[in-house]
Design an enzyme around this catalytic site. Structure first.
Site, PDB file in Angstrom:
ATOM      1  N   ARG A  94      22.248  27.493  44.091  1.00 26.39           N
ATOM      2  CA  ARG A  94      21.665  28.334  42.433  1.00 26.39           C
ATOM      3  C   ARG A  94      21.296  27.458  42.420  1.00 26.39           C
ATOM      4  NH1 ARG A  94      18.940  31.176  46.655  1.00 26.39           N
ATOM      5  NH2 ARG A  94      20.368  33.107  46.613  1.00 26.39           N
ATOM      6  N   HIS A 151      21.243  30.477  61.431  1.00 31.10           N
ATOM      7  CA  HIS A 151      21.205  31.348  61.312  1.00 31.10           C
ATOM      8  C   HIS A 151      20.727  32.620  62.772  1.00 31.10           C
ATOM      9  CE1 HIS A 151      17.798  31.793  59.045  1.00 31.10           C
ATOM     10  NE2 HIS A 151      18.451  31.208  57.735  1.00 31.10           N
ATOM     11  N   ASP A 153      25.448  30.641  54.756  1.00 31.07           N
ATOM     12  CA  ASP A 153      24.027  31.418  54.134  1.00 31.07           C
ATOM     13  C   ASP A 153      24.594  32.623  53.457  1.00 31.07           C
ATOM     14  OD1 ASP A 153      21.501  31.002  53.795  1.00 31.07           O
ATOM     15  OD2 ASP A 153      21.155  32.521  55.461  1.00 31.07           O
ATOM     16  N   HIS A 198      22.881  36.510  45.010  1.00 34.84           N
ATOM     17  CA  HIS A 198      22.051  37.470  44.113  1.00 34.84           C
ATOM     18  C   HIS A 198      22.907  38.641  42.878  1.00 34.84           C
ATOM     19  CE1 HIS A 198      18.128  36.235  45.821  1.00 34.84           C
ATOM     20  NE2 HIS A 198      18.599  35.778  46.655  1.00 34.84           N
TER      21      HIS A 198
HETATM   22  O1  DOR Z   1      18.345  36.212  52.422  1.00 31.53           O
HETATM   23  C1  DOR Z   1      17.690  34.770  52.541  1.00 31.53           C
HETATM   24  N1  DOR Z   1      18.348  34.128  51.119  1.00 31.53           N
HETATM   25  N2  DOR Z   1      17.427  33.889  53.784  1.00 31.53           N
HETATM   26  C2  DOR Z   1      16.806  32.854  53.150  1.00 31.53           C
HETATM   27  O2  DOR Z   1      15.970  32.261  54.443  1.00 31.53           O
HETATM   28  C3  DOR Z   1      16.920  32.954  51.665  1.00 31.53           C
HETATM   29  C4  DOR Z   1      17.960  32.642  51.217  1.00 31.53           C
HETATM   30  C5  DOR Z   1      18.139  32.071  49.631  1.00 31.53           C
HETATM   31  O3  DOR Z   1      17.997  31.557  49.255  1.00 31.53           O
HETATM   32  O4  DOR Z   1      18.407  33.976  49.118  1.00 31.53           O
HETATM   33 ZN    ZN Z   2      19.847  30.109  53.779  1.00 37.67          ZN
HETATM   34 ZN    ZN Z   3      17.023  31.226  56.121  1.00 40.27          ZN
END
Ligand code: DOR
Ligand code: ZN
Ligand code: ZN
Length: 438
Positions: free
Chosen positions: A63, A230, A302, A306
């Site tokens: 981020r 994923h 991944d 948030h």
């Molecule tokens: O759920 C997800 N969040 N899938 C993604 O491909 C991007 C990721 C994000 O960057 O928040």
């Molecule tokens: Zn991702």
């Molecule tokens: Zn993704």
């Protein structure tokens, strides 16, 4: 004089285990074998402990720049190394997105300043940046190109023609978020009036399978090397199974798709809203079978943090994604404890295969001359994940209160001990940019 000598460590590799001494010097592995001659500044008996290379997480969203209220290179990398992830590859959907030389170099400069893990970056594919991609690939600036076949967090979705052109005009590894936008649009529309639909119905398994089929056709046509991120469904595995090893396609699976399912999740559904979605048990079990049979190549977190405030919005507004870099290794260790896979498979998918797929110099193997990124750990011990211990700025995990493997006894990055038993050391040295041998 060696900096650190680990005596009688059980080294784990994909091919098996061996007991040896490991000596580190100047950030590198200087010796592996029976007792080395020479002295060390610090000597540790590793009897009864395992040693493996540091985990390489090829899929994090740190981020930074632009979304640093969710995470930044400091907090994200601290979370990583605390739990054994010593190298991360960061995704391009930051603000601004990483799509050219300027944004790539700006991100690398931030990482150089703040990251305590070793780091590399992906560039995002746009409709017209193949030329920039090729130069950054040739110059060894990027690990590959991330292609979003569907819209998710950020602005990096691409239409069919642009995708085809990217496959023809660019070079290097292509990492893909594989969901089919047309099918997503159709199902989105069908559920648009429901206040709280099941995310797995809005972005159903068939959208992932359709995208994977399309990728297979593109790879057959263009011979490009593709890493599918994923995988989440039995159907994707069914499509790829007969092609395994024949096409230049490798795959990633995430802990959230391996440990969470629609039927078993008891908490707030927005917390596990993620793209591709958490699937039914049937899919989850198929993923584990594939891990066990060696049909998937890498584990990637991944890590997509948030904040809880953002997740508190209604279903349609809540962002998709969850933190994961800090739970990747302990969740997988717990799976080893419960017989889901052997340590050999863990090392293969966490270290050896990512190092090979991303062509990372000095990573993924314990051998003389390699970088001294190591995890010293015990097997079979577990603990409960405590929210208060998390380093991620997001400050939460879908696995809070759940059984996880005990944190590594020691995490070593570039020869420096950075964490012990889940506690970070006070002064953490900066991580280094990875280099590529290709
Ligand atoms: O759920 C997800 N969040 N899938 C993604 O491909 C991007 C990721 C994000 O960057 O928040
Ligand atoms: Zn991702
Ligand atoms: Zn993704």
């Amino acid at each position: 004089m060696y900096d650190l000598l680990l005596r009688d460590a059980t080294i784990v590799q994909s091919t098996g285990r061996l007991v040896a001494d490991i000596a580190l010097e100047d950030g590198k592995i200087a010796y592996v074998g029976g007792s080395p001659g020479g002295k060390a500044k610090e000597e540790v008996s590793a009897i009864g402990h395992f040693v493996m290379p540091g985990v390489i997480d090829g899929h994090v969203h740190f981020r930074d720049p632009g979304l640093t209220h969710k995470e930044d290179w400091s907090t994200g990398s601290r979370a990583a190394v605390r739990m054994g992830v010593t190298t991360v590859l960061d995704m391009p959907n930051t603000v601004p997105p990483t799509v050219d030389a300027k944004t790539a170099k700006a991100k690398l400069a931030i990482a150089a300043e703040r990251s305590v893990a070793n780091y590399g970056i992906w560039i995002g594919a746009t409709a017209d940046n193949a030329k920039a991609i090729n130069k950054l690939w040739d110059d060894g600036v990027i690990c590959g190109t991330k292609l979003f076949l569907a819209h998710t967090t950020g602005t990096l979705g691409l239409d069919d023609d642009a995708v085809h052109k990217l496959f023809l005009d660019s070079k290097g590894l292509i990492g893909v978020h594989a969901e089919d936008q047309r099918l997503l649009d159709k199902h989105h529309k069908a559920h648009a009036k429901e206040p709280r639909p099941e995310h797995n119905d809005v972005r159903p398994p068939e959208a992932a399978a359709e995208a994977v089929s399309r990728l297979v056709r593109l790879v057959r046509e263009t011979k490009r090397r593709v890493h599918i991120c994923h995988l989440s469904t039995a159907n994707e595995l069914t499509i790829l199974e007969p092609l395994f090893g024949d096409l230049p396609i490798t795959t990633e699976v995430t802990p959230h798709h391996l440990f969470l399912s629609v039927e078993t999740w008891q908490g707030d559904k927005n917390l596990i809203k993620v793209n591709p979605p958490i699937r039914p048990e049937l899919d989850r079990r198929a993923l584990w079978t594939a891990v066990k049979r060696g049909r998937l190549n890498t584990f990637g977190s991944d890590h997509a943090p948030h904040t809880l405030e953002e997740k508190a919005a209604d279903y349609w507004e809540a962002p998709a994604g969850m933190p994961g870099v800090e739970t990747l290794f302990p969740l997988l260790m717990n799976a080893v404890k419960h017989g889901r896979m052997g340590l050999e498979r863990l090392v293969e998918m966490c270290c050896e295969q990512p190092a090979a797929i991303f062509a990372l110099e000095g990573k993924g193997r314990i051998q003389v001359g390699a970088d001294a990124d190591l995890i010293l750990f015990k097997e079979g011990e577990s603990t409960k994940l405590k929210k208060s211990e998390l380093e991620t700025k997001a400050g939460w995990s879908p696995f809070e209160g759940k059984e996880i493997g005990a944190p590594p006894v020691r995490v070593i990055v570039n020869g420096h001990t950075v964490a012990r038993n889940g506690t970070l050391m006070d002064d953490l040295p900066k991580g280094q940019a990875v280099t590529y041998k290709r």
